[in-house]
Design an enzyme around this catalytic site. Structure first.
Site, PDB file in Angstrom:
ATOM      1  N   SER A  69       0.871  -1.181   0.000  1.00  0.00           N
ATOM      2  CA  SER A  69       0.000   0.000   0.000  1.00  0.00           C
ATOM      3  C   SER A  69       0.906   1.228   0.000  1.00  0.00           C
ATOM      4  O   SER A  69       2.073   1.144   0.426  1.00  0.00           O
ATOM      5  CB  SER A  69      -0.845  -0.001   1.278  1.00  0.00           C
ATOM      6  OG  SER A  69      -1.545   1.215   1.426  1.00  0.00           O
ATOM      7  N   TYR A  72      -2.195  -0.993  10.743  1.00  0.00           N
ATOM      8  CA  TYR A  72      -2.217  -1.269   9.294  1.00  0.00           C
ATOM      9  C   TYR A  72      -0.891  -0.825   8.673  1.00  0.00           C
ATOM     10  O   TYR A  72      -0.273  -1.571   7.905  1.00  0.00           O
ATOM     11  CB  TYR A  72      -3.393  -0.529   8.648  1.00  0.00           C
ATOM     12  CG  TYR A  72      -3.501  -0.745   7.148  1.00  0.00           C
ATOM     13  CD1 TYR A  72      -3.846  -1.994   6.628  1.00  0.00           C
ATOM     14  CD2 TYR A  72      -3.274   0.294   6.253  1.00  0.00           C
ATOM     15  CE1 TYR A  72      -3.956  -2.200   5.258  1.00  0.00           C
ATOM     16  CE2 TYR A  72      -3.377   0.099   4.883  1.00  0.00           C
ATOM     17  CZ  TYR A  72      -3.719  -1.145   4.394  1.00  0.00           C
ATOM     18  OH  TYR A  72      -3.827  -1.344   3.025  1.00  0.00           O
TER      19      TYR A  72
HETATM   20  N1  NAP Z   1      -8.679  -0.212  -1.427  1.00  0.00           N
HETATM   21  C1  NAP Z   1      -7.638   0.531  -1.091  1.00  0.00           C
HETATM   22  O1  NAP Z   1      -7.735   1.768  -0.961  1.00  0.00           O
HETATM   23  C2  NAP Z   1      -6.282  -0.138  -0.932  1.00  0.00           C
HETATM   24  C3  NAP Z   1      -5.149   0.688  -0.950  1.00  0.00           C
HETATM   25  C4  NAP Z   1      -3.894   0.129  -0.800  1.00  0.00           C
HETATM   26  C5  NAP Z   1      -3.778  -1.244  -0.612  1.00  0.00           C
HETATM   27  N2  NAP Z   1      -4.881  -2.025  -0.580  1.00  0.00           N
HETATM   28  C6  NAP Z   1      -4.689  -3.465  -0.362  1.00  0.00           C
HETATM   29  O2  NAP Z   1      -5.281  -4.178  -1.430  1.00  0.00           O
HETATM   30  C7  NAP Z   1      -5.595  -5.500  -0.988  1.00  0.00           C
HETATM   31  C8  NAP Z   1      -6.989  -5.850  -1.477  1.00  0.00           C
HETATM   32  O3  NAP Z   1      -7.933  -4.978  -0.890  1.00  0.00           O
HETATM   33  P1  NAP Z   1      -9.173  -4.376  -1.704  1.00  0.00           P
HETATM   34  O4  NAP Z   1      -9.022  -2.917  -1.732  1.00  0.00           O
HETATM   35  O5  NAP Z   1      -9.370  -5.112  -2.963  1.00  0.00           O
HETATM   36  O6  NAP Z   1     -10.361  -4.653  -0.665  1.00  0.00           O
HETATM   37  P2  NAP Z   1     -11.520  -5.740  -0.664  1.00  0.00           P
HETATM   38  O7  NAP Z   1     -12.357  -5.605  -1.892  1.00  0.00           O
HETATM   39  O8  NAP Z   1     -12.195  -5.607   0.645  1.00  0.00           O
HETATM   40  O9  NAP Z   1     -10.742  -7.144  -0.756  1.00  0.00           O
HETATM   41  C9  NAP Z   1     -10.052  -7.699   0.327  1.00  0.00           C
HETATM   42  C10 NAP Z   1      -9.860  -9.152  -0.006  1.00  0.00           C
HETATM   43  O10 NAP Z   1      -9.023  -9.774   0.984  1.00  0.00           O
HETATM   44  C11 NAP Z   1      -9.664 -10.986   1.344  1.00  0.00           C
HETATM   45  N3  NAP Z   1      -9.259 -11.480   2.653  1.00  0.00           N
HETATM   46  C12 NAP Z   1      -9.285 -10.861   3.858  1.00  0.00           C
HETATM   47  N4  NAP Z   1      -8.841 -11.692   4.816  1.00  0.00           N
HETATM   48  C13 NAP Z   1      -8.516 -12.869   4.202  1.00  0.00           C
HETATM   49  C14 NAP Z   1      -8.001 -14.104   4.627  1.00  0.00           C
HETATM   50  N5  NAP Z   1      -7.739 -14.355   5.916  1.00  0.00           N
HETATM   51  N6  NAP Z   1      -7.771 -15.078   3.708  1.00  0.00           N
HETATM   52  C15 NAP Z   1      -8.031 -14.873   2.404  1.00  0.00           C
HETATM   53  N7  NAP Z   1      -8.555 -13.722   1.937  1.00  0.00           N
HETATM   54  C16 NAP Z   1      -8.780 -12.734   2.825  1.00  0.00           C
HETATM   55  C17 NAP Z   1     -11.143 -10.666   1.294  1.00  0.00           C
HETATM   56  O11 NAP Z   1     -11.873 -11.862   1.296  1.00  0.00           O
HETATM   57  P3  NAP Z   1     -13.405 -11.963   1.823  1.00  0.00           P
HETATM   58  O12 NAP Z   1     -14.273 -11.624   0.634  1.00  0.00           O
HETATM   59  O13 NAP Z   1     -13.547 -13.377   2.256  1.00  0.00           O
HETATM   60  O14 NAP Z   1     -13.565 -10.984   2.951  1.00  0.00           O
HETATM   61  C18 NAP Z   1     -11.179  -9.923  -0.032  1.00  0.00           C
HETATM   62  O15 NAP Z   1     -11.144 -10.824  -1.113  1.00  0.00           O
HETATM   63  C19 NAP Z   1      -5.416  -5.491   0.526  1.00  0.00           C
HETATM   64  O16 NAP Z   1      -4.185  -6.118   0.857  1.00  0.00           O
HETATM   65  C20 NAP Z   1      -5.368  -4.017   0.884  1.00  0.00           C
HETATM   66  O17 NAP Z   1      -4.615  -3.766   2.046  1.00  0.00           O
HETATM   67  C21 NAP Z   1      -6.134  -1.510  -0.742  1.00  0.00           C
END
Ligand code: NAP
Length: 275
Positions: free
Chosen positions: A137, A150
């Protein structure tokens, strides 16, 4: 056109957001995809895509990690790229976080990456090639108030990946990380866990200021599809680049931070956070 010689990617957290968009992009580009997720019912539509195998994988469950990697190798015979994407955010004062919340945040965002990477490395070593792509991130490069835990996990992912890149290079394996800024996904909704019940504590003033700054109108969120493009480039560009900023906001904030003194940076973050 996908066939048995097409490259193979394993993606964690493929049920939504960045992981789902990355699954769709790799599949559209002719890769064979192991789209892994905790709850298979969220992947029914992905399972209908050609050469996408939807598999159960909870990154905090060692036996499900081993089983998903074994099943991917069984189905596809190799793993060319691993996208460690699963993760979520813990928000709020450090002091009010429970032990369980702290453990789970690290178990998912950090130990989860360790577990899946260790499960995949033997196959990549025997292939003499592969790319490990960790979704960190911008929060792994710049810290923000009330995101201490985080930030700690994502700074860990950045340091881990950069260090790993040196030891894997002689084996033909690349390690890279993606640093997205704000992305329009479920992250700020169902993937954001609070360390506090209300604002009636010593941190109440800080909390209300930061929350109101965060809820100000932002128009610069990236789409998950555009982050998937960066992930795809990192898997295919053939370079030894390790850090991939993703999103205009990430590019700008990182460049600005590097141009400032520490005091200026701290002041910038305080101001932008309403403090
Ligand atoms: N959105 C942002 O602004 C942003 C910015 C920087 C970095 N990120 C990073 O991007 C990544 C993806 O996030 P996103 O933005 O796409 O959010 P998201 O749509 O909420 O997706 C998060 C994903 O992680 C999965 N997950 C959580 N805990 C898990 C576990 N124990 N085992 C397997 N899967 C698990 C969730 O699965 P479930 O459906 O089962 O909950 C979901 O598929 C994360 O690492 C986040 O920190 C996001």
């Amino acid at each position: 056109m996908t066939d048995h010689t097409s490259p193979v990617v394993l993606i964690t957290g493929a049920s939504s957001g960045i992981g789902r968009a990355t699954t769709e992009l790799f599949a559209a580009q002719g890769w064979r995809v192991a789209a892994t997720m905790r709850n298979l019912s969220q992947g029914a539509d992905l399972a209908g895509l050609p050469n996408v195998e939807v598999l159960p994988l909870d990154v905090t469950d060692a036996s499900s990690v081993r089983a998903a990697v074994a099943e991917t190798l069984d189905q596809f015979g190799r793993i060319d790229a691993l996208v460690n994407n699963a993760g979520y955010g813990l928000f709020g004062p450090f002091e009010t976080a429970s032990d369980e919340q702290i453990s789970r945040q690290f178990a998912t965002n950090v130990d989860g990456i360790f577990a899946v990477t260790r499960a995949v490395l033997p196959a990549m070593r025997s292939q003499g090639s592969g790319t490990i792509i960790n979704v960190a991130s911008l929060g792994g490069l710049i810290a923000l108030p009330l995101f201490s835990l985080y930030n700690a996990t994502k700074f860990a992912v950045v340091g881990f990946t950069e260090a790993l890149s040196y030891e894997l290079a002689p084996l033909g394996i690349k390690a890279k990380y993606i640093a997205p800024g704000g992305v329009a996904t479920d992250f700020a909704g169902r993937s954001m866990v609070q360390t506090f019940d209300g604002v009636e504590n010593a941190y109440g003033d800080t909390l209300s200021k930061v929350v109101s700054a965060m809820t100000g109108v932002r128009t610069d969120y990236s789409s998950p599809e555009s982050i998937a493009e960066v992930i795809f480039s990192s898997a295919t560009d053939g370079t030894g680049q390790v850090m991939y900023l993703a999103g205009q906001d990430a590019d700008q904030a990182y460049a600005l931070q590097r141009s400032l003194s520490e005091a200026e940076k701290l002041e910038m973050v305080r101001q932008r956070s309403g403090l």
